[in-house]
Design an enzyme around this catalytic site. Structure first.
Site, mmCIF file in Angstrom:
data_model
loop_
_atom_site.group_PDB
_atom_site.id
_atom_site.type_symbol
_atom_site.label_atom_id
_atom_site.label_comp_id
_atom_site.label_asym_id
_atom_site.label_seq_id
_atom_site.Cartn_x
_atom_site.Cartn_y
_atom_site.Cartn_z
ATOM 1 N N CYS A 177 90.211 30.513 50.525
ATOM 2 C CA CYS A 177 89.924 31.854 50.102
ATOM 3 C C CYS A 177 88.416 31.939 50.532
ATOM 4 O O CYS A 177 87.444 31.141 50.395
ATOM 5 C CB CYS A 177 89.756 31.785 48.652
ATOM 6 S SG CYS A 177 89.147 33.115 47.734
ATOM 7 N N CYS B 8 89.738 32.504 41.842
ATOM 8 C CA CYS B 8 88.785 33.551 41.774
ATOM 9 C C CYS B 8 89.489 35.003 41.610
ATOM 10 O O CYS B 8 88.606 36.216 41.605
ATOM 11 C CB CYS B 8 87.874 33.632 42.965
ATOM 12 S SG CYS B 8 88.294 34.419 44.172
ATOM 13 N N CYS C 292 102.139 37.578 53.287
ATOM 14 C CA CYS C 292 101.798 38.450 54.276
ATOM 15 C C CYS C 292 100.211 38.816 53.787
ATOM 16 O O CYS C 292 99.951 39.369 52.925
ATOM 17 C CB CYS C 292 102.438 39.564 54.339
ATOM 18 S SG CYS C 292 102.143 40.983 55.809
ATOM 19 N N CYS D 132 86.022 31.994 47.131
ATOM 20 C CA CYS D 132 85.580 30.757 46.341
ATOM 21 C C CYS D 132 85.813 29.608 47.129
ATOM 22 O O CYS D 132 85.495 28.510 46.471
ATOM 23 C CB CYS D 132 86.490 31.029 45.054
ATOM 24 S SG CYS D 132 88.287 30.479 45.156
ATOM 25 N N CYS E 198 94.092 34.888 44.824
ATOM 26 C CA CYS E 198 93.516 33.599 44.687
ATOM 27 C C CYS E 198 93.482 33.447 43.004
ATOM 28 O O CYS E 198 93.020 33.984 42.395
ATOM 29 C CB CYS E 198 92.266 33.312 45.077
ATOM 30 S SG CYS E 198 91.358 31.755 44.808
HETATM 31 FE FE FE Z 1 89.457 32.384 45.593
#
Ligand code: FE
Length: 132
Positions: free
Chosen positions: A49, A100, A120, A52, A97
């Site tokens: 990510c 976060c 995607c 984060c 995510c």
């Molecule tokens: Fe994240």
């Protein structure tokens, strides 16, 4: 036990991210197809990510969907959450995510085996980390 979800203020996210990363990951934007950093990447590694650092996807599960966005058939365990997205007239499933709440992209039921799913994902929401 999973770490506590990452929460930052809008100003903190804006300071940390590039304008494009902020627009996509924090504001639910979409990058233009075939323009991102990772759609054609073929190296072995993990996709984290961009906000984060949580490990979200792995190159072992990446495939060429022809869409112009990085596409995966499998996520890392407990890495992503799903939300119903009614922004367009068609109903889509947004993926975020789990740590976060960053916007990542969407999941569609037209992917390859073993899952039949196509995650995607916007390159702007991902940071690539090569395997050692
Ligand atoms: Fe994240």
């Amino acid at each position: 036990m999973l770490p506590r979800p990452a929460h930052k203020t809008d100003a903190e996210w804006r300071a940390q991210l590039t304008p494009e990363q902020y627009r996509v990951a924090r504001k639910g934007g979409t990058e233009r197809a075939f323009t991102g950093e990772h759609w054609d990447r073929k190296e072995n590694g993990a996709y984290l990510c961009v906000c984060c650092g949580r490990r979200l996807f792995d190159s072992a599960h990446k495939y060429d969907s022809g869409s112009g966005w990085p596409s995966f058939h499998t996520t890392a365990p407990d890495a992503v959450g799903e939300k119903e997205d009614r922004k367009l007239f068609i109903r889509r499933t947004e993926v975020v995510c789990s740590h976060c709440d960053a916007h990542l992209g969407h999941v569609f039921p037209d992917g390859p085996q073993p899952t039949g799913l196509r995650y995607c994902i916007n390159s702007a929401s991902l940071r690539f980390e090569p395997h050692e």
